[in-house]
Design a protein around this motif. Structure first.
Motif, PDB file in Angstrom:
ATOM      1  N   LEU A 213      -2.132  -2.602  -0.607  1.00  0.00           N
ATOM      2  CA  LEU A 213      -2.067  -1.116  -0.787  1.00  0.00           C
ATOM      3  C   LEU A 213      -2.611  -0.509   0.170  1.00  0.00           C
ATOM      4  CD1 LEU A 213      -0.978   1.057  -2.978  1.00  0.00           C
ATOM      5  CD2 LEU A 213      -3.265   0.914  -3.910  1.00  0.00           C
ATOM      6  N   LEU A 214      -1.827   0.441   0.848  1.00  0.00           N
ATOM      7  CA  LEU A 214      -2.301   1.117   1.896  1.00  0.00           C
ATOM      8  C   LEU A 214      -2.225   2.472   1.630  1.00  0.00           C
ATOM      9  CD1 LEU A 214      -3.064   1.746   5.183  1.00  0.00           C
ATOM     10  CD2 LEU A 214      -0.482   1.713   5.532  1.00  0.00           C
ATOM     11  N   VAL A 215      -3.401   3.392   1.720  1.00  0.00           N
ATOM     12  CA  VAL A 215      -3.633   4.822   1.505  1.00  0.00           C
ATOM     13  C   VAL A 215      -3.590   5.383   2.842  1.00  0.00           C
ATOM     14  CG1 VAL A 215      -4.562   6.469  -0.123  1.00  0.00           C
ATOM     15  CG2 VAL A 215      -4.413   4.200  -0.851  1.00  0.00           C
TER      16      VAL A 215
ATOM     17  N   VAL B  14      -5.768  -6.489  -1.762  1.00  0.00           N
ATOM     18  CA  VAL B  14      -6.397  -5.550  -0.546  1.00  0.00           C
ATOM     19  C   VAL B  14      -5.958  -4.307  -0.781  1.00  0.00           C
ATOM     20  CG1 VAL B  14      -6.982  -5.192   1.836  1.00  0.00           C
ATOM     21  CG2 VAL B  14      -6.786  -7.488   0.844  1.00  0.00           C
ATOM     22  N   ILE B  15      -7.108  -3.229  -0.687  1.00  0.00           N
ATOM     23  CA  ILE B  15      -6.733  -1.881  -0.452  1.00  0.00           C
ATOM     24  C   ILE B  15      -7.355  -1.577   0.634  1.00  0.00           C
ATOM     25  CG2 ILE B  15      -7.027   0.348  -1.472  1.00  0.00           C
ATOM     26  CD1 ILE B  15      -7.280  -0.721  -4.190  1.00  0.00           C
ATOM     27  N   LEU B  16      -6.287  -0.850   1.572  1.00  0.00           N
ATOM     28  CA  LEU B  16      -6.728  -0.482   2.954  1.00  0.00           C
ATOM     29  C   LEU B  16      -6.622   1.396   2.731  1.00  0.00           C
ATOM     30  CD1 LEU B  16      -7.456  -0.728   5.830  1.00  0.00           C
ATOM     31  CD2 LEU B  16      -5.073  -1.129   6.320  1.00  0.00           C
ATOM     32  N   PHE B  17      -7.960   1.900   2.870  1.00  0.00           N
ATOM     33  CA  PHE B  17      -7.866   3.328   3.085  1.00  0.00           C
ATOM     34  C   PHE B  17      -8.100   3.806   4.475  1.00  0.00           C
ATOM     35  CE2 PHE B  17      -9.935   2.163  -1.071  1.00  0.00           C
ATOM     36  CZ  PHE B  17      -9.054   3.160  -1.877  1.00  0.00           C
ATOM     37  N   ASP B  18      -7.282   4.886   4.770  1.00  0.00           N
ATOM     38  CA  ASP B  18      -7.729   5.757   5.932  1.00  0.00           C
ATOM     39  C   ASP B  18      -8.587   6.634   5.768  1.00  0.00           C
ATOM     40  OD1 ASP B  18      -7.616   7.031   8.219  1.00  0.00           O
ATOM     41  OD2 ASP B  18      -5.387   7.416   8.386  1.00  0.00           O
TER      42      ASP B  18
ATOM     43  N   ILE C 206     -11.682  -4.425  -0.563  1.00  0.00           N
ATOM     44  CA  ILE C 206     -11.407  -2.858  -0.044  1.00  0.00           C
ATOM     45  C   ILE C 206     -11.905  -2.718   1.541  1.00  0.00           C
ATOM     46  CG2 ILE C 206     -12.328  -0.486  -0.356  1.00  0.00           C
ATOM     47  CD1 ILE C 206     -13.246  -1.285  -3.129  1.00  0.00           C
ATOM     48  N   CYS C 207     -10.980  -2.099   2.259  1.00  0.00           N
ATOM     49  CA  CYS C 207     -10.974  -1.991   3.652  1.00  0.00           C
ATOM     50  C   CYS C 207     -11.137  -0.706   3.933  1.00  0.00           C
ATOM     51  CB  CYS C 207     -10.142  -2.890   4.700  1.00  0.00           C
ATOM     52  SG  CYS C 207     -10.046  -4.702   3.946  1.00  0.00           S
ATOM     53  N   CYS C 208     -11.666  -0.343   5.042  1.00  0.00           N
ATOM     54  CA  CYS C 208     -11.660   1.224   5.508  1.00  0.00           C
ATOM     55  C   CYS C 208     -11.160   1.276   6.973  1.00  0.00           C
ATOM     56  CB  CYS C 208     -12.670   1.934   5.112  1.00  0.00           C
ATOM     57  SG  CYS C 208     -12.744   3.651   5.350  1.00  0.00           S
TER      58      CYS C 208
END
Length: 136
Positions: free
Chosen positions: A10-12, A48-52, A78-80
């Motif tokens: 999931l890319l935010v 995985v969730i990738l936050f900008d 969780i990745c940032c």
């Protein structure tokens, strides 16, 4: 790059996001609206969730705290993604549950090293082909 190969990501982030981060993944759900994060998480059940970081602004801490307190989300990595490294801000994000930090400079290094490796591989392949052509 993200080290874990996951089935669902999931890319935010805003629309303009580096494509290098998404190149290895087949099943990426990209959302723009911060308000649709949790409904989308329940629908897709990402690994995985990738936050900008720049896109999330002041909402990232609140969302990370919510993810950390609910056991339903404990299996999600969780990745940032950040433009620049900041020791204090990065330490806070790590404490709040961010597993991996991805910096813009790291992406530039990766792409340059990939170009260098491809050039070396092409030279080796050409040398092997010439050597094999001389043997036959």
């Amino acid at each position: 790059m993200i080290r874990t190969r996951s089935k669902k990501v999931l890319l935010v982030a805003p629309q303009a996001f580096p494509d290098q981060l998404l190149a290895e993944y087949d099943n990426v759900k990209h959302i723009f609206a911060i308000t649709s994060i949790f409904p989308e998480m329940h629908e897709t059940k990402p690994d995985v969730i990738l936050f900008d970081h720049a896109h999330m602004a002041g909402n990232l801490e609140r969302i990370l705290r919510r993810l950390q307190t609910n056991p339903f989300y404990k299996h999600i990595k969780i990745c940032c993604y950040k433009r620049n490294e900041s020791i204090t801000a990065d330490a806070t994000l790590k404490v709040l549950g961010v597993d991996h930090m991805i910096y813009h400079a790291d992406l530039q290094k990766t792409s340059k090293s990939n170009v260098a490796l491809n050039a070396i591989n092409n030279l080796v392949n050409a040398s092997l082909l010439r050597l094999m052509a001389g043997v036959v």
